[in-house]
Design an enzyme around this catalytic site. Structure first.
Site, PDB file in Angstrom:
ATOM      1  N   ASP A  54       0.844  -1.205   0.000  1.00 32.35           N
ATOM      2  CA  ASP A  54       0.000   0.000   0.000  1.00 32.35           C
ATOM      3  C   ASP A  54       0.879   1.254   0.000  1.00 32.35           C
ATOM      4  OD1 ASP A  54      -2.309   1.790   0.664  1.00 32.35           O
ATOM      5  OD2 ASP A  54      -3.306  -0.113   0.953  1.00 32.35           O
ATOM      6  N   SER A  84     -11.020  -1.059  -1.362  1.00 28.12           N
ATOM      7  CA  SER A  84      -9.764  -1.021  -0.583  1.00 28.12           C
ATOM      8  C   SER A  84     -10.026  -1.299   0.887  1.00 28.12           C
ATOM      9  CB  SER A  84      -9.113   0.364  -0.673  1.00 28.12           C
ATOM     10  OG  SER A  84      -8.299   0.468  -1.799  1.00 28.12           O
ATOM     11  N   HIS A 140      -3.935   5.989   3.211  1.00 24.68           N
ATOM     12  CA  HIS A 140      -4.585   4.766   2.717  1.00 24.68           C
ATOM     13  C   HIS A 140      -3.952   3.505   3.308  1.00 24.68           C
ATOM     14  CE1 HIS A 140      -5.833   1.747  -0.318  1.00 24.68           C
ATOM     15  NE2 HIS A 140      -6.827   2.568  -0.630  1.00 24.68           N
TER      16      HIS A 140
END
Lengths: 87, 657
Positions: free
Chosen positions: B32, B435, B105
């Site tokens: 990520d 996600s 994220h």
């Protein structure tokens, strides 16, 4: 600007090699990868060497260099770089 | 995350999942944007020593000291050679050349999968509660492969290699790149190598829904995860000058609007641009929006960016209206000004008033956090949908998990909107996407691996899929928020994950590396294509009749070809073979098939399977007989084996092309 131009002329590729096709002249695979790359380009450098999920390496090449490399002994495939995005 | 542990029944399952050594011995590798190690979710209190088999490490770099790793965050590496080769050297004033997460994220996904429990977690008071990852005692290793300019296949492949070598047990990838053939997809190639070493690979299905054929990460050795909602909402009410009220959602937390109604304007009428309704940067005329509430249409630019545009133009608030591509899906955002997102129907109702009243007025009232929202889950409109564009005989996505308005850990380098002008800093943020659903499944798979160390990645996926649910408690099918109607297996795969039931599935559909190699033969892959995917020389046997339909998958996708020019009702029969492995007590399982349409006859042979010992395998065949139907026709059903205690369910999706 020169760096940028060089980048624009070259694309990144993942080069899959067939480990079992390594000529006996080489002791280590990385030497073989390097020699294969050197045979088509004086300036290209290995970015990553892969040995677990594929055998091969990644590098930046011109299209002509990539085509020449593809014809080399022991090359399984040459895959262009792909951009992924977060979900 | 808050709420999802309860929504998934993990609070009830605490006694069922061994919370001791087994889970703590497992590591979830996450590819990520990096990690924020100072997040409370990486507190290692109570965790034992790092597993002795672990070979990973925390790499030093810009703004990242290896000493920030601990017994929770046990690995952190970064891969930027491919990115820098294309984009040039990393601008370290904008992003850290290290495992440091400058985006948020990666911290969100990794803490969702395996973050430690943190009490009183919230975003501006919203979604308050104890936040925890699904596998709260598992270890985390971050492999940073995504940068401001994207995530590149050379870096991803290198990271997957390293993660495998380091010794991760589960890999979680909340990224994708369209739907290339498996031999052209670095994620699929890396995942094959991982699967072969017993590593479970979970990937996000993509946010390209609700269009069909919109999936990413479709390889059958990957678990492909779509997104659904929780039973939680963040209502914000729109009061109009005509007395009408509409409900939207918002995570705004700042100065509230005055009690009085404010002038209200449609962005499309306050702009000199033909696409002014979208509130894109520089398109609003300040004189026309100053002090007013502005209605913007959703699309093209980021939702929070539209709020910024309205604020910059002097607007007092924003109502963001969905269009037909989002339907009634409400995604909450921590906007920079008082704002609410409304569904398409509400948006149309508000516009009707806006366009009919010469002096329209409105206000927005925030409603905080509400739980117990029903129906839930519903399939998120953005969640990518099947059929698979690569292999129509494989049903994807595999399942859905919570992915809408998920609270989890966040980076201290960026505000909750991710906008450069957002100077707020939060420990937790609420965001949406597949996600977010993917790491839920990664964490749950880790729990299952802890409970059943001997299970293969395919066995874990099978347990998750065959126990997933497709209907609410009242018996109605899970809804699709994009349509407001019942969803189908092309939307949710096998259904919504139910970890409690997955612990004890009774039977599993197992798969080995050889099965996947035979699958590649069935796809007529060339020897070099098979080598690329599997990293070996494998020769398909010319005397063997390989069939994609025989891959021992826990679901059935049955593509019939419409007969052209046959002129009659020619019946086509397609046969699928499956093998079930007993992972429970001995017993006899009987099959039942539910298929509402008359278009297809389904026969299962044999109709009962008896298992007398653990790991015993039994084979069965399903015959699908269908008349020719118009191209584009789809029908759905379900096949179940049950011994009275367990239900081993498989979705059936039939198409005619």
């Amino acid at each position: 600007a020169t760096e940028k131009q060089q980048r624009q002329n070259k694309k990144t590729y993942i080069v899959h090699m067939s480990k079992s096709h390594m000529p006996a002249d080489f002791v280590e695979h990385k030497q073989w990868y390097d020699a294969s790359l050197r045979s088509v380009s004086d300036s290209a450098e290995i970015m990553y060497t892969y040995d677990t999920v594929i055998h091969g390496f990644s590098t930046q090449l011109t299209e002509e260099e990539a085509e020449a490399l593809e014809k080399q002994h022991g090359i399984v495939s040459i895959m262009p770089e792909t951009r992924y995005e977060l979900h | 995350t808050t709420r999802t542990p309860m929504f998934l029944g993990l609070d009830m399952a605490n006694n069922m999942f061994p919370a001791s050594t087994s889970e703590g011995d497992l590591t979830v590798g996450v590819l990520d944007t990096g990690v924020w190690p100072e997040s409370k979710s990486f507190d290692d209190t109570g965790l034992g020593p790092v597993p002795s088999s672990w070979k990973g490490q925390c790499e030093e770099g810009k703004n990242f000291n290896a000493a920030t790793c601990n017994r929770k965050l046990i690995g952190a590496r970064f891969f930027s050679k491919g990115y820098e080769a294309i984009q040039g050297p990393i601008d370290e004033s904008k992003e850290s050349k290290s495992p440091r997460d400058d985006d948020g994220h990666g911290t969100h996904t990794s803490t969702t999968a395996a973050g430690s429990a943190v009490s009183d977690a919230n975003l501006f008071g919203y979604a308050s509660g104890t936040a925890r990852g699904m596998a709260a005692r598992a270890r985390v290793a971050m492999y940073k492969v995504c940068w401001i300019g994207g995530c590149f296949s050379t870096d991803i492949l290198a990271a997957m290699e390293k993660a495998i070598d380091d010794g991760v047990n589960v890999l979680s990838l909340s990224l994708g790149g369209g739907s290339p053939d498996y031999y052209r997809d670095s994620v699929a190639i890396g995942a094959f190598g991982a699967m072969e070493k017993g590593i479970f690979v979970s990937c996000s299905a993509g946010n390209a829904g609700p269009s069909s054929y919109s999936l990413s990460n479709e390889a059958p050795w990957i678990t492909t995860v779509g997104a659904g909602t929780l039973d939680r909402d963040f209502p914000a009410y729109v009061n109009l000058g005509n007395g009408m009220n509409f409900t939207g959602v918002s995570l705004y937390n700042g100065t509230a609007l005055p009690d009085t109604l404010l002038p209200f304007v449609y962005a499309g009428n306050a702009s000199n641009s033909t696409s002014g309704n979208l509130c894109m940067s520089g398109t609003l005329v300040p004189e026309k929006v100053a002090g007013k509430i502005v209605l913007c249409d959703r699309g093209v630019t980021a939702r929070v960016q539209k709020g910024e545009v309205v604020k910059e133009a002097g607007g007092a608030g924003m109502i963001l209206a969905n269009t037909d591509s989002n339907g009634e899906e409400l995604v909450a955002d921590a906007h920079l000004l008082p704002a609410t997102a409304v569904g398409q129907k509400s948006g149309d109702g508000i516009k009707k008033y806006l366009f009919s009243d010469p002096n329209p007025t409105a206000t927005i009232i925030l409603g905080g956090t509400k739980v117990g929202i029903q129906p839930s889950p519903v399939v998120a409109a953005f969640s990518s949908r099947g059929p698979s564009s690569i292999t129509t005989e494989i049903l994807k996505p595999d399942l859905i998990a919570p992915g809408v308005n998920i609270l989890a850990g966040w980076s201290g380098a960026v505000g909750p909107t991710g906008l450069s002008v957002d100077n707020r800093r939060v420990g937790f943020n609420i965001i949406s996407g597949t996600s977010m659903s993917c790491p839920h499944v990664s964490g749950l798979a880790t729990l299952l691996k802890g409970a059943h160390p001997e299970w293969s990645p395919a066995a874990i996926r099978s347990a998750l899929m065959t126990t997933a649910y497709t209907a609410y408690k009242n018996g109605e099918q899970l809804q699709d928020i994009a349509t407001g109607k019942a969803s189908t297996p092309f939307d949710y795969g096998a259904g919504h994950v139910d970890p409690q039931k997955a612990l004890d599935p009774g039977l599993i559909y197992d798969l080995t590396t050889d099965d996947y190699l035979n699958f590649l033969c069935a796809l007529n892959y060339t020897p070099s294509q098979i080598t690329v995917v599997s990293n070996r020389n494998f020769t398909c046997n010319d005397s063997v009749k390989y069939s994609v339909a025989d891959l021992n998958y826990p679901s059935f996708a049955v593509p019939f070809t419409t007969g052209l020019g046959s002129g009659g009702n020619k019946v086509t029969v397609l046969k699928y073979t499956r093998t079930l492995t007993n992972v429970g007590a001995s017993g006899t399982y009987k099959v039942s098939v539910s298929f509402p349409s008359e278009s297809v006859k389904i026969a299962v042979e044999p109709a009962a399977l008896s298992f007398s010992q653990m790991n015993e395998k039994k084979m069965y065949t399903v015959s699908f007989s269908a008349n020719s139907m118009p191209s584009g026709t789809k029908d759905f059903g379900r096949l179940q084996w049950s011994d009275g205690n367990h239900v081993v369910g498989s979705p059936i999706a039939i198409t005619w092309t």
